[in-house]
Write a protein that holds these residues in place. Structure first.
Motif, mmCIF file in Angstrom:
data_model
loop_
_atom_site.group_PDB
_atom_site.id
_atom_site.type_symbol
_atom_site.label_atom_id
_atom_site.label_comp_id
_atom_site.label_asym_id
_atom_site.label_seq_id
_atom_site.Cartn_x
_atom_site.Cartn_y
_atom_site.Cartn_z
ATOM 1 N N THR A 1 -22.432 7.998 -5.088
ATOM 2 C CA THR A 1 -23.244 8.783 -4.157
ATOM 3 C C THR A 1 -22.509 8.984 -2.839
ATOM 4 O O THR A 1 -23.110 9.354 -1.843
ATOM 5 C CB THR A 1 -24.607 8.117 -3.920
ATOM 6 N N ARG A 2 -21.227 8.722 -2.835
ATOM 7 C CA ARG A 2 -20.427 9.052 -1.663
ATOM 8 C C ARG A 2 -19.956 10.497 -1.787
ATOM 9 O O ARG A 2 -19.649 10.947 -2.889
ATOM 10 C CB ARG A 2 -19.235 8.101 -1.538
ATOM 11 N N ALA B 1 -34.411 18.737 4.123
ATOM 12 C CA ALA B 1 -32.957 18.785 4.284
ATOM 13 C C ALA B 1 -32.407 19.965 3.507
ATOM 14 O O ALA B 1 -33.112 20.590 2.712
ATOM 15 C CB ALA B 1 -32.321 17.496 3.763
ATOM 16 N N MET B 2 -31.122 20.229 3.720
ATOM 17 C CA MET B 2 -30.382 21.135 2.850
ATOM 18 C C MET B 2 -29.879 20.296 1.695
ATOM 19 O O MET B 2 -29.274 19.232 1.919
ATOM 20 C CB MET B 2 -29.222 21.780 3.598
ATOM 21 N N ALA C 1 -29.837 16.491 6.535
ATOM 22 C CA ALA C 1 -30.838 16.919 7.497
ATOM 23 C C ALA C 1 -30.138 17.232 8.815
ATOM 24 O O ALA C 1 -29.052 16.706 9.089
ATOM 25 C CB ALA C 1 -31.884 15.830 7.683
ATOM 26 N N PRO C 2 -30.741 18.062 9.659
ATOM 27 C CA PRO C 2 -30.122 18.404 10.940
ATOM 28 C C PRO C 2 -29.801 17.157 11.755
ATOM 29 O O PRO C 2 -30.641 16.268 11.914
ATOM 30 C CB PRO C 2 -31.191 19.256 11.623
ATOM 31 N N GLY C 3 -28.567 17.070 12.239
ATOM 32 C CA GLY C 3 -28.163 15.948 13.067
ATOM 33 C C GLY C 3 -27.843 14.678 12.320
ATOM 34 O O GLY C 3 -27.566 13.649 12.944
ATOM 35 N N LYS C 4 -27.884 14.733 11.006
ATOM 36 C CA LYS C 4 -27.607 13.544 10.199
ATOM 37 C C LYS C 4 -26.425 13.784 9.273
ATOM 38 O O LYS C 4 -26.052 14.920 8.996
ATOM 39 C CB LYS C 4 -28.840 13.144 9.389
ATOM 40 N N GLN C 5 -25.851 12.697 8.793
ATOM 41 C CA GLN C 5 -24.747 12.802 7.848
ATOM 42 C C GLN C 5 -25.263 13.180 6.472
ATOM 43 O O GLN C 5 -26.419 12.910 6.120
ATOM 44 C CB GLN C 5 -23.998 11.463 7.775
#
Length: 122
Positions: free
Chosen positions: A105-106, A91-92, A40-44
């Motif tokens: 999931t890393r 999110a993308m 998501a924008p601004g998130k990891q």
């Protein structure tokens, strides 16, 4: 050259469903690990789910019970069925693949797609 091509993203209202697909090409075998990530924008970037060649799956807590990951080895295609979508799922979404042998999931996968946008809003 390995290519992963995602499709199926779009805009949907809360509570709706989408099915993402990821077609793999450029590799004659099957990747041991395939996964979906989102950012998501601004998130990891965060892991959503993975599946290995034996069909074992693992889901992130926020999507457990709502999303289902699957793969068609014959078509070399990965899927993500997303139900009961929430605005926080916006999110993308990225497809990832790796030869393994350990799946997680890393975001340490070797191959990545370009992403498909999922937007959940009323």
């Amino acid at each position: 050259q390995v290519q992963l091509l995602e499709s199926g993203g779009g805009s949907v209202q809360p509570g709706g469903s989408l099915r993402l697909s990821c077609a793999a090409s450029g590799y004659t075998g099957n990747f041991y690990c395939m996964a979906w990530f989102r950012q998501a924008p601004g998130k990891q970037r965060e892991g959503v789910a993975y599946i290995n060649m034996r069909g074992s799956t693992n889901y992130a807590d926020p999507v457990q019970g709502r999303f289902t990951i699957s793969r068609d080895a014959a078509k070399n295609t990965l899927y993500l069925q997303m139900n009961s979508l929430k605005p926080e799922d916006t999110a993308m979404y990225y497809c990832a693949a790796d030869l393994g042998p350990y799946c997680s999931t890393r975001p340490n996968y070797e191959h990545w797609g370009q992403g498909t946008q999922v937007t959940v809003s009323s």
